[in-house]
Enzyme design. Structure first.
Site, PDB file in Angstrom:
ATOM      1  N   ASP A   1       0.825  -1.211   0.000  1.00  0.00           N
ATOM      2  CA  ASP A   1       0.000   0.000   0.000  1.00  0.00           C
ATOM      3  C   ASP A   1       0.859   1.260   0.000  1.00  0.00           C
ATOM      4  O   ASP A   1       0.455   2.303  -0.528  1.00  0.00           O
ATOM      5  CB  ASP A   1      -0.895   0.033   1.245  1.00  0.00           C
ATOM      6  CG  ASP A   1      -2.212  -0.697   1.039  1.00  0.00           C
ATOM      7  OD1 ASP A   1      -2.711  -0.688  -0.096  1.00  0.00           O
ATOM      8  OD2 ASP A   1      -2.728  -1.269   2.007  1.00  0.00           O
ATOM      9  N   LEU A   2       2.013   1.199   0.628  1.00  0.00           N
ATOM     10  CA  LEU A   2       2.877   2.368   0.748  1.00  0.00           C
ATOM     11  C   LEU A   2       3.894   2.467  -0.381  1.00  0.00           C
ATOM     12  O   LEU A   2       4.348   3.567  -0.721  1.00  0.00           O
ATOM     13  CB  LEU A   2       3.610   2.331   2.095  1.00  0.00           C
ATOM     14  CG  LEU A   2       2.715   2.456   3.328  1.00  0.00           C
ATOM     15  CD1 LEU A   2       3.499   2.122   4.599  1.00  0.00           C
ATOM     16  CD2 LEU A   2       2.126   3.852   3.429  1.00  0.00           C
TER      17      LEU A   2
END
Length: 417
Positions: free
Chosen positions: A187-188
């Site tokens: 996600d990052l």
């Protein structure tokens, strides 16, 4: 931020971004763009479209709590991810909502989204539609598995992407199960690539006058990193994929128990390894064929790591760090807890961390990440707290589209905004 950069221009000043992102992978990308100086306009449905609004913990009248969401509560996720963004509420499922969005696109440089497959097409805000309205638009998409999806029908969440990528197989101990990375790493990671791609596309647009569609996927970004460690070669030659707290290719390189905690040691070269043996009182080990050079140390990593930990476990972390880092310049630091790191004054002073602010109540007892980029001639950072949902309707729609109070009131009455 130094005195010089406080008055310096922002690197993305003048770039306007329409933010259609939800969850984490998209909002983190637009957070970075905002921190670099872009005008980011976060667009959500009037009742709230970003699912992070429903993530506990919440800040409410009694402070931070993990109970059910109540009126007046704001998720810490939104307070962190919506900083330095303007908030416009707009129902894209309505004809008027789409029309207003299309008008905004005429005044924008970037559209950034991470909606589920097919959603942007159904809403009429996909790239093919928007480029006809504004051929200069740069359209950034953060996807789970690509667009079109590499695996149609498979739902992409951070944990499923970690599993599919093979990264989970590299985390944990050889005799244990695959382990999820402690942060939502895919996600990052994906928005970092997306921001790079968007900025590159803006640079090209400035030369050619034409925008383009930039697509990254969480799976591809994480999988591409896996290849850099040559896990395929190592496993074919008998090395386990998971080696716990050790990086066997670079041994001595890992986390070692001490009498009162743990230290991280990174002694990948011969000189540092020799220094460890000297600190251990075993200088002769550097002549041992198993440990004399990096190749043999990799194949005998388990034996070497046990020898080192037998020594470190007899001393305190402070003593090990003194003997290795202070006296012999071997890279060695304590393993800090997350709370220790998130309380580090140096990281706050650098702008890497900052205290979160509520748009009404001011600073609260929670930490948010800053923009860890330092530029000698530019101002970078997140100065504005997250805006209340729709609080910038009048400013944005009035300024860009010329809608007056009566028009805004009529749109609000019909729940378009």
């Amino acid at each position: 931020m130094t005195e010089q950069t406080a008055t310096a221009p922002r690197p993305l000043e003048g770039v306007r971004v329409l933010d259609l992102t939800v969850a984490l992978a998209g909002p983190y990308g637009t957070l970075l763009l905002a921190g670099l100086g872009a005008e980011v306009i976060k667009i959500e449905a009037p009742q709230g479209g970003d699912i992070a609004r429903f993530n506990p913990p919440f800040h409410g009248k009694d402070g931070i709590h993990f109970d059910a969401l109540e009126d007046g509560d704001i998720s810490l996720s939104i307070l962190a991810r919506a900083r330095s963004k303007k908030s416009v509420s707009l129902d894209l499922k309505t004809d008027d909502g789409r029309r207003i969005f299309h008008e905004l696109v005429k005044h924008a440089d970037v559209v950034f989204e991470n909606l589920s497959d097919g959603v942007v097409e159904r809403l009429g805000v996909d790239y093919e539609t928007l480029r006809k309205i504004n051929p200069r638009i740069v359209y950034g998409s953060v996807t789970g598995l690509g667009r079109p999806s590499l695996y149609p029908g498979v739902k992409a969440m951070d944990i499923t992407v970690q599993a599919l990528s093979g990264a989970m197989d590299t985390t944990g101990y050889q005799d244990g199960p695959p382990m999820r990375f402690g942060l939502p790493i895919s996600d990052l990671l994906a928005p970092l690539y997306a921001v790079i791609g968007v900025q590159a596309a803006l640079r090209q647009r400035d030369r050619t006058g034409k925008g383009q569609h930039v697509v990254v996927s969480m799976l591809e970004c994480l999988s591409s990193l896996l290849a850099f460690e040559h896990f395929d070669v190592f496993q074919r030659h008998g090395f386990p994929a998971r080696s716990g707290n050790y990086h066997n290719r670079l041994t001595p390189f890992g986390v070692y128990a001490t009498r009162d905690g743990h230290v991280s040691i990174a002694a990948a070269n011969d000189a540092w390894t020799r220094s460890i043996f000297e600190a251990m009182g075993r200088p002769e080990l550097i002549e041992d064929p198993r440990f004399a050079s990096r190749g043999p140390r990799a194949t005998n990593a388990d034996v070497l790591n046990r020898l080192i930990e037998d020594w470190t476990s007899q001393h305190s972390s402070e003593e090990v760090i003194r003997m290795l880092a202070t006296e012999r310049s071997v890279p060695c630091v304590p393993v800090r807890t997350a709370l220790e790191s998130l309380s580090d004054p140096a990281l706050f002073a650098a702008g890497t961390l900052q205290q979160l602010e509520h748009p009404v109540d001011g600073k609260i007892d929670a930490v948010g990440g800053g923009v860890p980029i330092h530029m000698s001639g530019s101002a970078v950072g997140l100065e504005r707290p997250a805006a209340l949902l729709g609080s910038d309707n009048a400013g944005v729609l009035g300024q860009l589209l010329g809608l007056d109070d009566a028009a805004l009131a009529e749109l609000k009455a019909r729940k378009v905004i």
